[in-house]
Design an enzyme around this catalytic site. Structure first.
Site, PDB file in Angstrom:
ATOM      1  CB  CYS B 163      -0.952  -0.025   1.176  1.00  0.00           C
ATOM      2  SG  CYS B 163      -1.962  -1.515   1.132  1.00  0.00           S
ATOM      3  CG  HIS B 295      -1.763   4.246   5.772  1.00  0.00           C
ATOM      4  ND1 HIS B 295      -1.653   4.095   4.417  1.00  0.00           N
ATOM      5  CD2 HIS B 295      -1.952   2.994   6.278  1.00  0.00           C
ATOM      6  CE1 HIS B 295      -1.759   2.808   4.104  1.00  0.00           C
ATOM      7  NE2 HIS B 295      -1.943   2.116   5.212  1.00  0.00           N
ATOM      8  CD  GLU B 306      -1.899   7.629   9.767  1.00  0.00           C
ATOM      9  OE1 GLU B 306      -2.852   6.847   9.545  1.00  0.00           O
ATOM     10  OE2 GLU B 306      -1.404   8.367   8.889  1.00  0.00           O
ATOM     11  CE  LYS B 327      -5.330   4.105   2.295  1.00  0.00           C
ATOM     12  NZ  LYS B 327      -4.322   5.037   2.829  1.00  0.00           N
ATOM     13  CG  HIS B 332      -6.575   0.790   1.277  1.00  0.00           C
ATOM     14  ND1 HIS B 332      -5.566   1.269   0.461  1.00  0.00           N
ATOM     15  CD2 HIS B 332      -5.955   0.246   2.347  1.00  0.00           C
ATOM     16  CE1 HIS B 332      -4.400   1.001   1.000  1.00  0.00           C
ATOM     17  NE2 HIS B 332      -4.598   0.380   2.152  1.00  0.00           N
ATOM     18  CG  PHE B 391      -0.585  -5.529   4.949  1.00  0.00           C
ATOM     19  CD1 PHE B 391      -0.940  -4.921   6.147  1.00  0.00           C
ATOM     20  CD2 PHE B 391      -1.561  -6.254   4.276  1.00  0.00           C
ATOM     21  CE1 PHE B 391      -2.225  -5.003   6.660  1.00  0.00           C
ATOM     22  CE2 PHE B 391      -2.857  -6.342   4.785  1.00  0.00           C
ATOM     23  CZ  PHE B 391      -3.188  -5.718   5.972  1.00  0.00           C
TER      24      PHE B 391
END
Lengths: 75, 404
Positions: B163, B295, B306, B327, B332, B391
């Site tokens: 991502c 994010h 975060e 997002k 996403h 990830f």
């Protein structure tokens, strides 16, 4: 009948004129480069349910060469 | 030639809100989410929401010959790349574009091609596959197709970091311009993840929401998958000025870290260090930052980690920051998200508008920042940062500032 199908696949792949696809016509002249050639063979293998072996590919220059390979494979 | 300033001169976006940047930005500044009920013709899946590119007919954009070699993710990449190049005023065939780089990230690559092939072999029990399967589905297919369509003959390659793929691609382009290797780079990412196997795999991770995407909210329930592509034209400052290009913003710096820890759980320390490194690299004091495009996936783990990292870096100043997750609107879109989010951050600086976190209800107790709930904010933005955490613990943070 084989010529008709071969011509149809070549026209679909290379977008040449159907009347140019004669047995004597060279594939390169019809716009069939090496990548398009394997696409044509793939479509014909599917259509006739045959296997065209890799070894014969270098000897395929004209439309008639393809027709001959198909005929041989079918026998 | 070393350490030249890098500016953004072109933008492209194909996303849930639409097939160009105006559609993307209009949705973001209106706080309008493109999340829709899942209506793709794929059976036997439990996913109920998706963000798909609306009214997208590939035949309107490409010839039948072109489509035989373009996986869906390459199609989206080429359209966004063309828009970015047009927006920058670069012309196919001219030296400025011919000598450019094309660095295109992707989280999942040519999955449509791969899965169609496997379905044919394993399910339909066919024995032959299309001869173009390899070049169409390879992870670098989009980079190749963008290069081919735009006549780009400089360095071109793909980059993968799940991502964060878009952010890492953008940073790579920036570094190549910094070092004097190239003057112009087309950078970004593309992803088209709506295939049966990939949807099943995402579902198995149990991170997909069946409600909507509500980043940082108490009642958040996970992410909503999207598809799309984001592209940017980066340029050396003097190159852009010499040709009189419009400059959206300066790409001021970046920070990259990796967690070397858990494969999926984000690490506060890794994120904290990436943000710190970006500030340091950009030579920006934390009190200069106005906006962070988070994010913000809306998973339980990400949003808390975060928020905590932002608090650790910014301390008391964290209260003065605007932090939003777009997002909530474009979904996403895996690697493409990080590129779309840098497009959004660039436009925030350019227009002086901070896009909101849509679908916002009530903040999680562990998320105590100003998340710009639901409504965009008109505010001068001098410095914006964009966070991307992949990830596998691969973190990338990019700092942008108003060009002066």
């Amino acid at each position: 009948m084989v010529l008709d199908k071969v011509a149809e696949v070549i026209v679909d792949t290379a977008h040449c004129k159907i009347e140019d696809v004669t047995p004597e016509a060279e594939l390169v002249a019809l716009g069939v480069d090496s990548l398009k050639a394997i696409t044509v063979l793939f479509e014909l293998e599917e259509a006739f349910d045959i296997e065209i072996p890799n070894e014969v590919i270098p000897s395929i220059v004209t439309v008639n060469d393809i027709i001959e390979k198909i005929s041989k494979t079918q026998h | 030639m070393l350490n030249r300033r890098v500016v953004v001169t072109g933008l492209g976006a194909v996303s849930g809100p639409g097939i160009n940047v105006p559609a993307f930005w209009n949705a973001l500044k209106a706080g309008r989410s493109a999340i829709k009920p899942f209506d793709l013709p794929i059976d036997n899946i439990k996913i109920s929401l998706a963000v798909t590119v609306p009214d997208f007919d590939p035949k309107q954009h490409f010839s039948s010959d072109e489509l035989t070699i373009l996986d869906r993710y390459s199609q989206l990449a080429v359209i966004a790349a063309q828009e970015a190049v047009d927006d920058a005023g670069l012309v196919c065939g001219e030296e400025m574009l011919t000598g450019a780089a094309a660095i295109i990230g992707s989280g999942c690559g040519g999955k449509h091609t791969d899965e169609a092939t496997y379905e044919r072999l394993y399910k339909q029990q066919r024995t032959r596959v299309h001869p173009l399967t390899i070049p169409k589905g390879m992870p670098s297919a989009a980079a190749s197709m963008v290069s081919l369509h735009l006549g780009i003959k400089g360095p071109a390659f793909a980059l993968a970091s799940a991502c964060a793929s878009g952010s890492h691609a953008i940073i790579q382009g920036m570094s190549m311009i910094h070092s004097g290797m190239i003057d112009v780079a087309l950078v970004g990412a593309s992803d088209a993840p709506f295939t049966y196997g990939l949807l099943k795999s995402w579902d198995a991770l149990r991170v997909l929401s069946n409600d909507t995407c509500r980043p940082f909210c108490k009642d958040r329930s996970g992410l909503v998958l999207g598809e799309g592509a984001g592209m940017l034209v980066l340029e050396a400052e003097e190159h852009a000025k010499t040709r009189g290009a419009r400059i959206y913003a300066e790409l001021a710096g970046c920070g990259m870290t990796s967690d070397a820890g858990h494969i999926t759980r984000p690490d506060v320390e890794g994120i904290t260090n990436a943000i710190k490194k970006a500030l340091h690299h950009a030579e920006i004091d934390l009190s200069e930052v106005d906006y962070i495009n988070a994010h913000g996936t809306a998973t339980r783990a990400n949003d808390v980690a975060e928020s905590e990292a932002i608090n650790r870096v910014f301390g008391d100043y964290a209260d003065k920051l605007a932090v939003s997750s777009t997002k909530s609107m474009h979904g996403h879109a895996l690697g493409a998200s990080s590129a779309l989010e840098l497009v959004a951050s660039t436009l925030a600086i350019h227009h002086g508008i901070i896009p909101p976190t849509a679908n916002f209800t009530e903040a999680d107790e562990l998320c105590n920042l100003d998340y710009v709930p639901n409504n965009a904010r008109q505010q001068d933005v001098n410095v914006a940062m964009s966070n991307s955490f992949a990830f596998g613990g691969l973190n990338a943070v990019i700092a942008l500032k108003k060009y002066r």
